[in-house]
Enzyme design. Structure first.
Site, PDB file in Angstrom:
ATOM      1  N   LYS A 139       0.627  -5.103  -7.908  1.00 17.25           N
ATOM      2  CA  LYS A 139      -0.570  -5.808  -7.400  1.00 17.25           C
ATOM      3  C   LYS A 139      -1.824  -5.225  -8.039  1.00 17.25           C
ATOM      4  O   LYS A 139      -1.831  -4.091  -8.532  1.00 17.25           O
ATOM      5  CB  LYS A 139      -0.677  -5.711  -5.867  1.00 17.25           C
ATOM      6  CG  LYS A 139      -0.833  -4.281  -5.280  1.00 17.25           C
ATOM      7  CD  LYS A 139      -2.248  -3.737  -5.228  1.00 17.25           C
ATOM      8  CE  LYS A 139      -2.319  -2.335  -4.635  1.00 17.25           C
ATOM      9  NZ  LYS A 139      -3.510  -1.572  -5.030  1.00 17.25           N
ATOM     10  N   ASP A 143       0.050  -0.377   2.095  1.00 10.37           N
ATOM     11  CA  ASP A 143       0.119  -1.482   1.126  1.00 10.37           C
ATOM     12  C   ASP A 143       1.443  -2.251   1.185  1.00 10.37           C
ATOM     13  O   ASP A 143       1.589  -3.272   0.517  1.00 10.37           O
ATOM     14  CB  ASP A 143      -0.034  -0.942  -0.314  1.00 10.37           C
ATOM     15  CG  ASP A 143      -1.487  -0.691  -0.684  1.00 10.37           C
ATOM     16  OD1 ASP A 143      -2.374  -1.002   0.133  1.00 10.37           O
ATOM     17  OD2 ASP A 143      -1.711  -0.176  -1.794  1.00 10.37           O
TER      18      ASP A 143
HETATM   19  O1  C5P Z   1      -0.464   4.337   3.605  1.00 11.43           O
HETATM   20  P1  C5P Z   1      -0.372   5.120   2.350  1.00 11.43           P
HETATM   21  O2  C5P Z   1       0.618   6.233   2.441  1.00 11.43           O
HETATM   22  O3  C5P Z   1      -0.175   4.266   1.146  1.00 11.43           O
HETATM   23  O4  C5P Z   1      -1.812   5.798   2.143  1.00 11.43           O
HETATM   24  C1  C5P Z   1      -1.975   6.965   1.372  1.00 11.43           C
HETATM   25  C2  C5P Z   1      -3.230   7.707   1.840  1.00 11.43           C
HETATM   26  O5  C5P Z   1      -4.392   6.941   1.494  1.00 11.43           O
HETATM   27  C3  C5P Z   1      -3.325   7.900   3.342  1.00 11.43           C
HETATM   28  O6  C5P Z   1      -2.676   9.065   3.749  1.00 11.43           O
HETATM   29  C4  C5P Z   1      -4.838   7.983   3.560  1.00 11.43           C
HETATM   30  O7  C5P Z   1      -5.301   9.267   3.266  1.00 11.43           O
HETATM   31  C5  C5P Z   1      -5.393   7.034   2.502  1.00 11.43           C
HETATM   32  N1  C5P Z   1      -5.670   5.691   3.049  1.00 11.43           N
HETATM   33  C6  C5P Z   1      -6.786   5.520   3.857  1.00 11.43           C
HETATM   34  N2  C5P Z   1      -7.061   4.275   4.381  1.00 11.43           N
HETATM   35  C7  C5P Z   1      -6.270   3.216   4.089  1.00 11.43           C
HETATM   36  C8  C5P Z   1      -5.136   3.368   3.243  1.00 11.43           C
HETATM   37  C9  C5P Z   1      -4.860   4.628   2.740  1.00 11.43           C
HETATM   38  O8  C5P Z   1      -7.524   6.461   4.132  1.00 11.43           O
HETATM   39  N3  C5P Z   1      -6.572   2.021   4.607  1.00 11.43           N
END
Ligand code: C5P
Length: 308
Positions: free
Chosen positions: A16, A140
Site C-alpha cells: 500500500k 495497518d
Molecule cells: O500497529 P503497528 O504495530 O503497526 O504500529 C507500530 C508502532 O507505530 C506502534 O507501536 C506505535 O508506536 C506507532 N503507531 C502510532 N499510531 C498509529 C499507528 C502506529 O503511534 N495509529
C-alpha cells in the site's frame, strides 16, 4: 489433520501507499489518532500455504525473521487461538516488498495469512471477526481485508471504502534506510487528543479525503517533516522524482519509500533509467482497485467484507 479446505493455495500480498496521512493527536493508549487514505498498488509478495502438522514459515529473504516475530506467524497463532483447532501449515513467503519501507508489507502478509489460512483450514470466520483479529496484529492490517482506495481513521484501523483513485503510471523508490514506525510517530511530538479537537479535525479530514485529487497540494504526510530531518535522503528522492517530471512525489506511511505519479509513460521510463545509477530500490507500479484486489484474492474473496 482436519478434513475440508484445499491442500494448498497461493495468494498475492499487495503493498500500500498513503495518499494522505494526517495525524490528529496522541491517544491515551500511546497510539496516534489518524485520518489516512490508503491505496493498494500492484507491487506484491506471494505466499504459498500448504496443509501440514506443524506451522512453519520459509522466506526468500534470509534477513526476514520466520519465527513468532513474523506477522504471518502471529496471524497463524491468532487464528488458531480463535478457531480452537490444532491445525498447521507450511508457508513460503516470496518477498518483493521492501521491509520497513512504509509500504505495509508485513501488515499485508498478516491479512493474507488470515484469509489464506481460513481457507486452508476450512474455517468460516465472520468478516467482523477477521477484522478484530487483524486489528490485534497491527494498525495497518485491517485495510488489507478491504484494499483499493480506503479511508483509515482511529489508529488507522477503522476502514471505510472511498471512490477509487486510478493511477496507472506510478513509481516507488525505497532507499536503503532502516525505518522504525514507532520512532517516526514519536519524533512528531503530537499533542494529546481532546474529544473536541479530535471530532472537528475528523470532520475536516474526512471531507478532504473524499475530495482528494492526485495533485501535490492534496497529498499530505504529517510524518514526513520529522522523518526527513533524521533521513534527508528522502527529501533528495522526492526532489529527484519531481525534477524528472513526476506530477507528485510523496513519502508513504512512516517512510522510507517515496511514491510518484506520472502523466506519461516516457517520463516514467526515463526516470526509471536515470534512477538505475543511484543506490535505491525502485518499482514501476499502478494502483489496484478494490475489485482487482478481490479478483486477485480469488478463491478467498468470500472471506473479505462485502459492505461495499
Ligand atoms: O500497529 P503497528 O504495530 O503497526 O504500529 C507500530 C508502532 O507505530 C506502534 O507501536 C506505535 O508506536 C506507532 N503507531 C502510532 N499510531 C498509529 C499507528 C502506529 O503511534 N495509529
Amino acid at each position: 489433520m482436519e478434513e475440508g479446505g484445499p491442500s494448498e493455495l497461493t495468494l498475492p500480498s499487495f503493498a500500500k501507499i498513503n495518499w494522505r496521512l494526517r495525524v490528529i493527536g496522541k491517544r491515551p493508549d500511546g497510539y496516534h489518532e489518524l485520518c489516512t487514505v490508503f491505496q493498494t498498488v500492484s507491487l506484491h509478495d506471494v505466499i504459498r500455504f500448504e496443509k501440514s502438522d506443524e506451522t512453519v514459515l520459509k522466506c526468500s529473504d534470509p534477513a526476514m525473521p520466520t519465527d513468532g516475530r513474523n506477522l504471518i506467524m502471529k496471524a497463524a497463532a491468532a487464528l488458531r487461538a480463535e478457531g480452537g483447532a490444532a491445525l498447521g501449515a507450511s508457508m513460503v513467503l516470496e518477498k518483493n516488498i521492501p521491509a520497513s519501507g512504509g509500504l505495509g508489507g508485513g501488515s499485508s502478509n498478516a491479512a493474507i495469512a488470515l484469509i489464506g489460512l481460513s481457507k486452508l483450514w476450512n474455517l468460516s470466520p465472520a468478516a467482523g471477526d477477521l477484522a478484530r483479529i487483524a486489528r490485534g496484529i497491527g494498525a495497518d492490517v485491517p485495510f488489507f481485508l478491504t484494499g483499493g482506495t480506503a479511508l483509515g481513521t482511529g489508529r488507522g484501523d477503522a476502514i471505510e471504502p472511498l471512490d477509487e483513485i486510478s493511477e496507472p503510471l506510478m513509481m516507488i523508490v525505497t532507499p536503503r534506510l532502516g525505518m522504525d514506525t514507532a520512532s517516526a510517530f514519536s519524533a512528531l511530538n503530537a499533542q494529546n487528543l481532546t474529544t473536541s479537537t479530535s471530532e472537528s479535525n475528523l470532520v475536516v479530514c474526512r471531507r478532504e479525503a473524499r475530495n482528494l485529487r492526485t495533485e501535490q497540494g492534496d497529498l499530505v504526510n504529517d510524518l514526513e517533516e520529522a522523518v526527513v530531518k533524521s533521513h534527508p535522503e528522502i527529501a533528495e528522492i522526492k526532489g529527484f522524482l519531481k525534477d524528472c517530471g513526476a506530477r507528485v512525489a510523496q513519502m508513504s506511511g512512516s517512510g522510507s519509500s517515496v511514491f510518484a505519479v506520472f502523466d506519461k509513460e516516457e517520463t516514467r521510463q526515463a526516470t526509471l533509467e536515470a534512477s538505475r545509477k543511484l543506490h535505491w530500490r525502485m518499482f514501476a507500479v499502478a494502483t489496484l482497485s478494490r475489485s482487482q484486489y478481490r479478483e486477485a484474492l480469488n478463491p478467498c474473496h468470500g472471506l473479505l467484507p462485502i459492505s461495499f
